[in-house]
Enzyme design. Structure first.
Site, mmCIF file in Angstrom:
data_model
loop_
_atom_site.group_PDB
_atom_site.id
_atom_site.type_symbol
_atom_site.label_atom_id
_atom_site.label_comp_id
_atom_site.label_asym_id
_atom_site.label_seq_id
_atom_site.Cartn_x
_atom_site.Cartn_y
_atom_site.Cartn_z
ATOM 1 N N TYR A 151 36.436 29.460 45.096
ATOM 2 C CA TYR A 151 35.902 30.096 43.884
ATOM 3 C C TYR A 151 35.167 31.391 44.241
ATOM 4 C CZ TYR A 151 32.690 31.092 40.096
ATOM 5 O OH TYR A 151 31.966 31.747 39.132
HETATM 6 N N1 UFG Z 1 23.363 18.474 40.541
HETATM 7 C C1 UFG Z 1 22.970 17.155 40.657
HETATM 8 N N2 UFG Z 1 23.541 16.252 39.820
HETATM 9 C C2 UFG Z 1 24.477 16.579 38.887
HETATM 10 C C3 UFG Z 1 24.877 17.929 38.770
HETATM 11 C C4 UFG Z 1 24.291 18.845 39.622
HETATM 12 O O1 UFG Z 1 22.142 16.817 41.480
HETATM 13 O O2 UFG Z 1 24.960 15.673 38.174
HETATM 14 C C5 UFG Z 1 22.748 19.475 41.421
HETATM 15 C C6 UFG Z 1 23.756 20.204 42.286
HETATM 16 O O3 UFG Z 1 24.020 19.483 43.452
HETATM 17 C C7 UFG Z 1 23.042 21.534 42.501
HETATM 18 C C8 UFG Z 1 22.203 21.739 41.239
HETATM 19 O O4 UFG Z 1 22.136 20.450 40.621
HETATM 20 O O5 UFG Z 1 22.176 21.408 43.586
HETATM 21 C C9 UFG Z 1 22.820 22.698 40.279
HETATM 22 O O6 UFG Z 1 24.181 22.318 40.086
HETATM 23 P P1 UFG Z 1 25.121 22.976 38.996
HETATM 24 O O7 UFG Z 1 26.452 22.301 39.105
HETATM 25 O O8 UFG Z 1 24.434 22.983 37.677
HETATM 26 O O9 UFG Z 1 25.221 24.483 39.467
HETATM 27 P P2 UFG Z 1 25.706 25.064 40.867
HETATM 28 O O10 UFG Z 1 24.470 25.590 41.518
HETATM 29 O O11 UFG Z 1 26.511 24.150 41.658
HETATM 30 O O12 UFG Z 1 26.741 26.148 40.367
HETATM 31 C C10 UFG Z 1 26.385 27.398 39.931
HETATM 32 C C11 UFG Z 1 27.436 27.928 38.990
HETATM 33 C C12 UFG Z 1 28.757 28.078 39.702
HETATM 34 C C13 UFG Z 1 28.559 28.915 40.910
HETATM 35 C C14 UFG Z 1 27.489 28.329 41.775
HETATM 36 C C15 UFG Z 1 27.181 29.170 42.961
HETATM 37 O O13 UFG Z 1 27.567 27.068 37.886
HETATM 38 O O14 UFG Z 1 29.683 28.675 38.846
HETATM 39 O O15 UFG Z 1 26.281 28.214 41.047
HETATM 40 O O16 UFG Z 1 26.608 28.399 43.961
HETATM 41 F F1 UFG Z 1 29.674 28.986 41.654
#
Ligand code: UFG
Length: 346
Positions: A151
């Site tokens: 991505y």
């Molecule tokens: N998390 C949990 N439980 C869940 C969902 C998420 O603990 O059920 C945690 C994840 O592990 C992460 C944090 O919450 O540590 C945030 O997770 P998100 O999925 O909300 O967001 P991300 O940080 O993974 O993703 C965001 C954007 C992506 C982008 C990414 C870059 O949504 O599009 O940042 O790292 F690619």
């Protein structure tokens, strides 16, 4: 201005289209509805505005169709949101990400070239930075870009294409790449919101648990090198993010290339997000701890100095609870997302 919004049926694109309409711009949305919501388009059509709104259902990768749309609509600037954004899916199906994010962007740039449209604002991501070393946090735009998943790479390739194209075109082309951190919240009036299928983002998952749509929320990893052991992220309100797009659209001059990190400049841990969701909803939904999710860097938050200094951009939401409140407002009134709107419209 006459603005084309790609991915305008999606979460961020629909908020941008809404704001542009309210600001008096003519807006054309292109979306193939493969991931976007028809309900978001219906909500945009209901906004009363002096300038016209057009929705075109088309594949961004269809260069000839996009060239025709750009010409017919007299587009002056493109905001390119249309993309796939699931990190995990990108690891399993990398080619689809290079097709939908990289190849589609190439087709769009070619269409802009053919139609003589010289301004583009591109949705990039902090995922292009990969896992920055601790001394690079907060993350500035100069941080080395070494993505750790397809991505992030699919977006980084587009930044590279844009730089090379801009160099070749001189004053006839200008672009800005906005590298988003974690976008959250909804329109403050509750007209549109966040509706992903499947939902993977932490805040809507917590709110679904508060609505009783999930039995619990699992924390992915509690052994990270962070103050409470859970991952730390920079949550920026979607309206503030849109505000950054408008600010850069107004500032962008021929021949310029601009890159900005868009985040509020402070990080919240997963536990802090969950606490905020408990407090805002008043629902003590259950929380479990689980294993790490592959590909999650421990800490990511922005150094927003550049966008603050150059565009005078400042996040109006700097408090997590206030961000969560806007998301909760929409989810409470639309527990089935845009499916509720479809039912209401019938
Ligand atoms: N998390 C949990 N439980 C869940 C969902 C998420 O603990 O059920 C945690 C994840 O592990 C992460 C944090 O919450 O540590 C945030 O997770 P998100 O999925 O909300 O967001 P991300 O940080 O993974 O993703 C965001 C954007 C992506 C982008 C990414 C870059 O949504 O599009 O940042 O790292 F690619």
């Amino acid at each position: 201005m006459n603005v084309l919004v790609t991915g305008g049926a999606g979460y961020i694109g629909s908020h941008a289209a809404l704001r542009l309409r309210e600001d008096g711009h003519a807006v054309t949305v292109v979306d193939d509805l493969s991931r976007g919501n028809a309900g978001a388009i219906a909500a945009l059509e209901r906004i009363e505005a002096a300038e016209p709104f057009h929705f075109v259902r088309a594949d961004l990768g269809d260069r000839d169709r996009m060239t025709a749309v750009l010409r017919e609509r007299g587009v002056e600037v493109v905001m390119h949101f249309g993309a796939w954004t699931y990190v995990g899916e990108s690891v399993e199906q990398p080619l689809r990400y290079f097709r939908n994010n990289t190849a589609s962007a190439l087709a769009l740039i070619e269409a802009m070239d053919a139609a003589g449209v010289g301004r583009l604002i591109f949705s990039s991501t902090c995922a292009t930075y990969g896992e920055p070393p601790p001394e690079e946090i907060p993350i500035a735009e100069t941080c080395r870009q070494t993505p750790i998943n397809p991505y992030g790479r699919s977006k980084l390739f587009v930044e590279g294409m844009l730089r090379d194209y801009a160099q070749a075109k001189g004053r006839d082309f200008a672009f800005a790449a906005l590298r988003y951190f974690n976008v959250a919240g909804s329109d403050r009036h509750g007209r549109i919101g966040e509706d992903h299928d499947p939902e993977t983002h932490l805040i809507p998952i917590c709110l679904q648990a508060a609505l009783g749509q999930r039995p619990d929320v699992t924390i992915f990893g509690t052994d990270y090198p962070t103050p409470d052991g859970t991952c730390v992220r920079d949550y920026v309100h979607v309206e503030d993010l849109v505000d950054a797009h408008v600010a850069v659209m107004e500032a962008l001059r021929g021949g310029e290339t601009r890159v900005y990190n868009v985040g509020i400049g402070r990080g919240y841990s997963v536990r802090e997000v969950i606490d905020a969701c408990h407090a805002v909803t008043g629902v003590p939904f259950r929380v479990r701890t689980g294993a790490r999710r592959p590909g999650d860097p421990p800490t990511l938050y922005a150094d927003p100095a550049r966008i603050r200094d150059e565009l005078r951009w400042q996040a109006s939401y700097d408090d997590l609870a206030a961000i969560v409140e806007t998301a909760w407002r929409w989810m409470k009134t639309h527990p089935a997302g845009y499916a509720d709107r479809a039912r209401l419209a019938r």
